[in-house]
Design an enzyme around this catalytic site. Structure first.
Site, PDB file in Angstrom:
ATOM      1  CG  HIS A  60      -0.347   0.033   2.538  1.00 21.66           C
ATOM      2  ND1 HIS A  60       0.606  -0.882   2.963  1.00 21.66           N
ATOM      3  CD2 HIS A  60      -0.525   0.888   3.578  1.00 21.66           C
ATOM      4  CE1 HIS A  60       0.959  -0.598   4.200  1.00 21.66           C
ATOM      5  NE2 HIS A  60       0.304   0.471   4.594  1.00 21.66           N
ATOM      6  CG  HIS A  62       0.113   4.006   4.955  1.00 24.15           C
ATOM      7  ND1 HIS A  62      -0.614   3.189   5.796  1.00 24.15           N
ATOM      8  CD2 HIS A  62      -0.683   5.082   4.692  1.00 24.15           C
ATOM      9  CE1 HIS A  62      -1.796   3.756   6.034  1.00 24.15           C
ATOM     10  NE2 HIS A  62      -1.857   4.890   5.372  1.00 24.15           N
ATOM     11  CG  ASP A  64       5.199   2.330   7.114  1.00 23.95           C
ATOM     12  OD1 ASP A  64       4.291   2.816   6.415  1.00 23.95           O
ATOM     13  OD2 ASP A  64       4.987   1.437   7.972  1.00 23.95           O
ATOM     14  CG  HIS A  65       4.456  -0.388   3.830  1.00 24.51           C
ATOM     15  ND1 HIS A  65       4.442  -1.735   4.105  1.00 24.51           N
ATOM     16  CD2 HIS A  65       4.058   0.241   4.967  1.00 24.51           C
ATOM     17  CE1 HIS A  65       4.039  -1.909   5.353  1.00 24.51           C
ATOM     18  NE2 HIS A  65       3.798  -0.734   5.897  1.00 24.51           N
ATOM     19  CG  HIS A 137      -3.674  -0.718   6.708  1.00 29.42           C
ATOM     20  ND1 HIS A 137      -3.381  -0.694   8.052  1.00 29.42           N
ATOM     21  CD2 HIS A 137      -2.747   0.076   6.112  1.00 29.42           C
ATOM     22  CE1 HIS A 137      -2.322   0.091   8.250  1.00 29.42           C
ATOM     23  NE2 HIS A 137      -1.920   0.576   7.097  1.00 29.42           N
ATOM     24  CG  ASP A 207       1.028  -1.789   7.350  1.00 22.04           C
ATOM     25  OD1 ASP A 207       1.939  -2.512   7.776  1.00 22.04           O
ATOM     26  OD2 ASP A 207       1.111  -0.543   7.317  1.00 22.04           O
ATOM     27  CG  HIS A 265       4.269  -3.278  10.105  1.00 20.73           C
ATOM     28  ND1 HIS A 265       3.709  -2.423  11.022  1.00 20.73           N
ATOM     29  CD2 HIS A 265       4.394  -2.541   8.970  1.00 20.73           C
ATOM     30  CE1 HIS A 265       3.480  -1.244  10.451  1.00 20.73           C
ATOM     31  NE2 HIS A 265       3.897  -1.302   9.204  1.00 20.73           N
TER      32      HIS A 265
HETATM   33 ZN   LIG Z   1       3.277   0.140   7.783  1.00 20.19          ZN
HETATM   34 ZN   LIG Z   2       0.054   1.276   6.566  1.00 15.06          ZN
END
Ligand SMILES: [Zn+2]
Ligand SMILES: [Zn+2]
Length: 299
Positions: A60, A62, A64-65, A137, A207, A265
């Site tokens: 996804h 976000h 951090d990914h 999520h 997530d 995670h």
């Molecule tokens: Zn994440």
């Molecule tokens: Zn996320």
């Protein structure tokens, strides 16, 4: 197959944990899930090879990914990658790759293809397929399963010789599951080849709250890598931010009849993940906690 955790932290990195990324080396090349910031350095340390056949699957959008993608692409180009690269992810992935490569004024010297993915079969190669399901999520987030194709059964040379079949092209034909003729006799492959060997299945569900779609996707996995961000006493936070507790991840592993569970995670609030492990193992004993740069060999 060799699976390597490149980053196992969640949301923010810690001294011990980089942001999420998980790579699998298969016969058909490299499959990498997510690309958190700093992944390229982990990739280098893990010696995964900058010019391999490769697919990147982003769960996804976000930060951090995905923030590791521009740096990884830049370095691959810098190191002389020539093979094409496929990047899959939910809506927005194509814009993200295009925007960053344009605004950072970087031109990739190898072809990059972005594919916006949805639930269902995302990709199919000669050696595996990739299936996806929507996670839970709060934003569009995909869980993926890498499903290796079944392999032909084991060939028994001694049985072939006993039947008067000498080493050569006939062996290959039998190995490929086709009958051969020796003189007037027809010999079926089942006489010299064992039953087909089931391919491996690895599911990556990050997530997400625990959900039925992931249980279905992960059904019968040899390895389930699941969001296990919090301990049970932080259940409210897991629910609020669309994550899972270790115990919830264990329940998904159990319900999907997976063989092994790895929690990833992990929240920065846990310097020690013992509590997560204890809580998960009560429900699913074959649980471990992911560590950066640790690899698992899957036979
Ligand atoms: Zn994440
Ligand atoms: Zn996320």
């Amino acid at each position: 197959m060799r699976a390597t955790f490149l980053g196992t932290g969640g949301s923010v990195p810690t001294k011990k944990r980089n942001l999420p990324s998980f790579a699998i080396r298969t016969n058909g090349g490299l499959v990498m899930f997510d690309c958190g910031e700093g992944t390229q350095r982990q990739f280098l340390i893990a010696k995964l090879g900058f010019n391999r056949e490769m697919k990147i699957l982003i769960s996804h959008m976000h930060a951090d990914h995905i923030l590791g993608l521009p740096g990884l692409l830049h370095s691959m180009s810098f190191m002389g990658r020539s093979r094409g690269l496929e990047i899959y992810g939910p809506a927005g992935i194509a814009d993200f790759v295009e925007c960053t490569t344009e605004t950072v004024r970087f031109r990739s010297l190898f072809p990059v293809r972005t594919i916006e993915a949805r639930a269902g079969t995302v990709a199919r190669t000669e050696s595996y397929s990739i299936e996806a399901a929507w996670a839970d999520h709060g934003v569009p987030c995909l869980s993926y399963a890498l499903v290796e194709n079944d392999k032909p059964g084991r060939f028994h040379p001694s049985k072939a010789r006993k039947l008067g079949i000498q080493k050569g092209p006939l062996w290959k034909t039998l190995q490929m599951g086709k009958p051969v003729r020796v003189g007037r006799r027809r010999i079926d492959p089942s006489k010299v080849v064992g039953p087909p060997r089931k391919g491996l299945k690895i599911t990556y569900a990050i997530d997400t709250r625990p959900c039925d779609r992931i249980v279905q996707l992960a059904m019968g996995s040899d390895l389930l890598v699941h969001d296990g961000m919090f301990a049970s006493n932080a259940f409210d936070r897991a629910q609020e931010f669309g994550h899972s507790t270790a115990a919830e991840a264990a329940t998904v592993a159990k319900r999907s009849r997976s063989k092994n569970l790895v929690l990833t995670h992990l929240s920065a609030i846990y310097a020690d993940t013992k509590q997560l492990l204890v809580e998960a193992k009560k429900i699913f004993p074959k649980t471990s906690v992911a560590e950066d740069l640790k690899s698992l060999e899957l036979p």
